[in-house]
Design an enzyme around this catalytic site. Structure first.
Site, PDB file in Angstrom:
ATOM      1  N   TYR A 155     112.517  79.317 -38.815  1.00 45.51           N
ATOM      2  CA  TYR A 155     111.783  79.458 -37.392  1.00 45.51           C
ATOM      3  C   TYR A 155     111.422  80.144 -36.916  1.00 45.51           C
ATOM      4  CZ  TYR A 155     110.842  75.862 -33.899  1.00 45.51           C
ATOM      5  OH  TYR A 155     110.339  75.416 -32.920  1.00 45.51           O
ATOM      6  N   LYS A 159     107.375  80.679 -36.956  1.00 45.66           N
ATOM      7  CA  LYS A 159     106.112  80.524 -35.717  1.00 45.66           C
ATOM      8  C   LYS A 159     105.606  81.304 -35.151  1.00 45.66           C
ATOM      9  CE  LYS A 159     106.896  75.868 -34.410  1.00 45.66           C
ATOM     10  NZ  LYS A 159     106.142  74.816 -34.301  1.00 45.66           N
TER      11      LYS A 159
END
Length: 247
Positions: A155, A159
């Site tokens: 993740y 991002k």
């Protein structure tokens, strides 16, 4: 006069949470909303809420990581809505786990949705924005992309990459009157964070100077600012909405 009168905004992942809040915030300021979701039943609920506000709205079901699907849906959007003025790349997933236990499938799923999905929708709709010589692209990143987090290397990587993507595209299209920015939410109360247990929630709160979780509407307010005329001279930036976590 409303801030987004008669503009058309495409918002991915707009069936729940932050995406839904952005859709409704934009609609209250005069925008028509295209809701993009993997599950159309979620999108349809947002569509009904937008229409109740007196604005036009459409729903499209697609996996944002599916290149052919995104290309086809983008053509449908332009055919039905006529044009696009604002794109919000919000669709995202998590598949948390420590690196040594993380499967390749969990790595790929998160990077494909969070990063590739942002790339595909931006590329699919960018030509129209360039022809108009105006437009706003808002990518929903995360503070995890700025500071990292144990158990979220996939993740965090996705991002952080969205932030780099945002800055690069901003440089490419600035001369065409298109502003590209990112929002990095902290811990916002959404279905994604609702699964956290009490101990984890308390530990997180200790790291937030404002001592509370954010609301989806906090992020929606910043998205509205970036989409509005007030942000005409802002591009390539990352605005953290995090209660002070990364100040």
């Amino acid at each position: 006069m409303s801030l987004l009168d008669n503009q058309i905004a495409v918002i991915t992942g707009s069936g729940r949470g932050i995406g839904r809040a952005i859709a409704l915030k934009f609609a209250t300021e005069g925008a028509d909303i295209v809701c993009v979701e993997l599950k159309t039943e979620f999108a349809e609920q947002t569509v009904r809420e937008v229409r109740n506000l007196g604005r036009r709205s459409w729903s499209f079901g697609v996996d944002v990581a599916d290149a052919a699907g995104v290309a086809a849906v983008s053509e449908q959007i332009l055919a039905e809505a006529g044009r696009v003025d604002i794109l919000v790349n919000n669709a995202g997933i998590t598949r948390d786990g420590l690196l040594l236990r993380m499967s390749e499938a969990d790595w790929d799923a998160v990077l494909d949705t969070n990063l590739k999905g942002t790339f595909l929708f931006t590329k699919a709709l960018l030509r129209g924005l360039m022809r108009q010589r105006s437009g706003r692209i808002i990518n929903i990143a995360s503070v995890i992309g700025l500071i990292g987090n144990a158990g979220q290397c996939n993740y965090a990587a996705s991002k952080a990459a969205v932030i780099g993507f945002t800055k690069s595209v901003a440089r490419e299209v600035a001369s065409r009157g298109i502003n590209v920015n990112a929002i990095a939410p902290g811990f916002i109360q959404t279905p994604m964070t609702a699964a956290l247990n009490e101990e984890t929630r308390n530990e997180i709160l200790k790291r937030i100077p404002l001592n509370s979780f954010g609301q989806a509407d906090d992020v929606a307010g910043v998205a509205l600012f970036l989409a509005s005329p007030a942000a005409r001279y802002i591009t390539g930036q990352v605005l953290a909405v995090d209660g002070g976590m990364v100040m």
